[in-house]
Design a protein around this motif. Structure first.
Motif, mmCIF file in Angstrom:
data_model
loop_
_atom_site.group_PDB
_atom_site.id
_atom_site.type_symbol
_atom_site.label_atom_id
_atom_site.label_comp_id
_atom_site.label_asym_id
_atom_site.label_seq_id
_atom_site.Cartn_x
_atom_site.Cartn_y
_atom_site.Cartn_z
ATOM 1 N N UNK A 16 29.697 -25.397 -12.597
ATOM 2 C CA UNK A 16 31.018 -24.773 -12.601
ATOM 3 C C UNK A 16 31.330 -24.313 -14.015
ATOM 4 N N UNK A 17 32.238 -23.340 -14.140
ATOM 5 C CA UNK A 17 32.590 -22.794 -15.453
ATOM 6 C C UNK A 17 33.549 -23.708 -16.215
ATOM 7 N N UNK A 18 34.592 -24.174 -15.559
ATOM 8 C CA UNK A 18 35.555 -25.098 -16.175
ATOM 9 C C UNK A 18 35.980 -24.620 -17.561
ATOM 10 N N UNK A 19 36.537 -23.440 -17.631
ATOM 11 C CA UNK A 19 36.942 -22.838 -18.897
ATOM 12 C C UNK A 19 38.362 -23.213 -19.272
ATOM 13 N N UNK A 154 37.392 -18.853 -24.979
ATOM 14 C CA UNK A 154 37.431 -19.917 -23.979
ATOM 15 C C UNK A 154 36.347 -20.939 -24.307
ATOM 16 N N UNK A 155 36.644 -22.199 -23.995
ATOM 17 C CA UNK A 155 35.745 -23.307 -24.287
ATOM 18 C C UNK A 155 35.237 -23.935 -22.991
ATOM 19 N N UNK A 156 34.015 -24.451 -23.046
ATOM 20 C CA UNK A 156 33.440 -25.194 -21.938
ATOM 21 C C UNK A 156 32.390 -26.133 -22.512
ATOM 22 N N UNK A 157 31.777 -26.955 -21.650
ATOM 23 C CA UNK A 157 30.756 -27.894 -22.128
ATOM 24 C C UNK A 157 29.689 -28.106 -21.066
ATOM 25 N N UNK A 195 31.590 -21.918 -26.876
ATOM 26 C CA UNK A 195 32.681 -20.947 -27.015
ATOM 27 C C UNK A 195 32.217 -19.608 -26.473
ATOM 28 N N UNK A 196 33.036 -18.988 -25.649
ATOM 29 C CA UNK A 196 32.840 -17.613 -25.217
ATOM 30 C C UNK A 196 34.042 -16.823 -25.709
ATOM 31 N N UNK A 197 33.800 -15.780 -26.502
ATOM 32 C CA UNK A 197 34.905 -15.018 -27.091
ATOM 33 C C UNK A 197 34.593 -13.532 -27.049
#
Length: 259
Positions: A16-19, A154-157, A195-197
């Motif tokens: 899952x993306x969970x952003x 946006x951040x995710x892990x 990080x996606x920016x």
């Protein structure tokens, strides 16, 4: 443990993306381990520069936008930036068909993949080695990247398990894998903070990564994290377990995390 509970939601394993929103500039702020991190990054860029930094001409507008995002002026190359920034950073941009491709960056601490082998390839092809990922998330990822506005982050892990706390797991290094009998004191929870920016108006994207390694024995002392890891290990498919390098040790890990 602080910050790890979010890795293991109360559900069976799935991709899952969970952003969540994040500040792109803050992601690159220096931490107390800055000197050690950049020293290791310089080591790998000196030792094998072709493995750890690359740039296609099509990615140059994103490099320029990235330097601007950092609040800098000048013409720093990805190699130069890779030597003084803590996170790894990669540039993605859509081709004429709108498909995002990897166009360059600095990747000193890869988790089992090679920048030099994936340069120029579509994101979906890069993800193709991960069982179930494209079928689950390829379309949502492409839609998300296509809508990402410059300056928005946006951040995710992601997580995995490793037999070493070494940050650089380039395939050519042939790092040790988890094997039986399993030693929890020599096993690690490897976490990628991502990080996606948005970088450019034409859909250029920054993908940045910080790696954390937590001793598995300490991780299992947290009941919430232990229970979440247990459920994830127990419910992931055999194909995903094999991809994560856990096939040989999964049963023992399930027992060890049962509490």
């Amino acid at each position: 443990m602080n910050g790890l509970a979010e890795l293991f939601p109360d559900e069976d394993h799935r991709f899952h993306l969970s952003l969540r929103r994040g500040d792109p500039l803050a992601f690159f702020a220096q931490t107390p381990t800055h000197a050690a991190l950049v020293a290791e990054r310089r080591h790998w860029l000196d030792t094998n520069p072709e493995r750890h930094a690359a740039m296609m001409p099509e990615g140059e507008p994103m490099r320029v936008a990235f330097v601007r995002l950092l609040g800098e002026t000048g013409t720093a190359t990805v190699d130069e930036l890779g030597r003084r920034l803590e996170p790894d950073f990669l540039f993605l941009a859509p081709d004429k068909c709108g498909v995002h491709r990897l166009l360059g960056g600095a990747l000193c601490f890869p988790t089992g993949w090679a920048l030099e082998a994936q340069l120029g390839r579509p994101l979906e092809a890069i993800h193709g080695v991960v069982p179930e990922l494209n079928s689950t998330l390829a379309a949502p990822i492409q839609q998300f990247l296509s809508r990402l506005k410059p300056g928005t982050g946006f951040l995710r892990a992601n997580w995995g398990l490793a037999a070493t706390s070494e940050l650089n797991l380039h395939p050519a290094l042939n790092r040790q894998r988890l094997v039986l009998p399993l030693n929890l004191n020599r096993s690690w929870l490897r976490v990628e903070r991502q990080l996606l920016a948005g970088l450019t108006e034409n859909g250029g994207v920054l993908f940045a990564i910080r790696v954390e390694c937590h001793p598995l024995g300490a991780v299992l002392a947290d009941d919430h994290v232990r229970a979440g890891l247990h459920r994830a290990l127990r419910t992931m498919s055999d194909a995903v377990a094999a991809y994560k390098g856990l096939a040989a040790v999964r049963e023992e890990l399930v027992r060890a995390t049962a509490g």
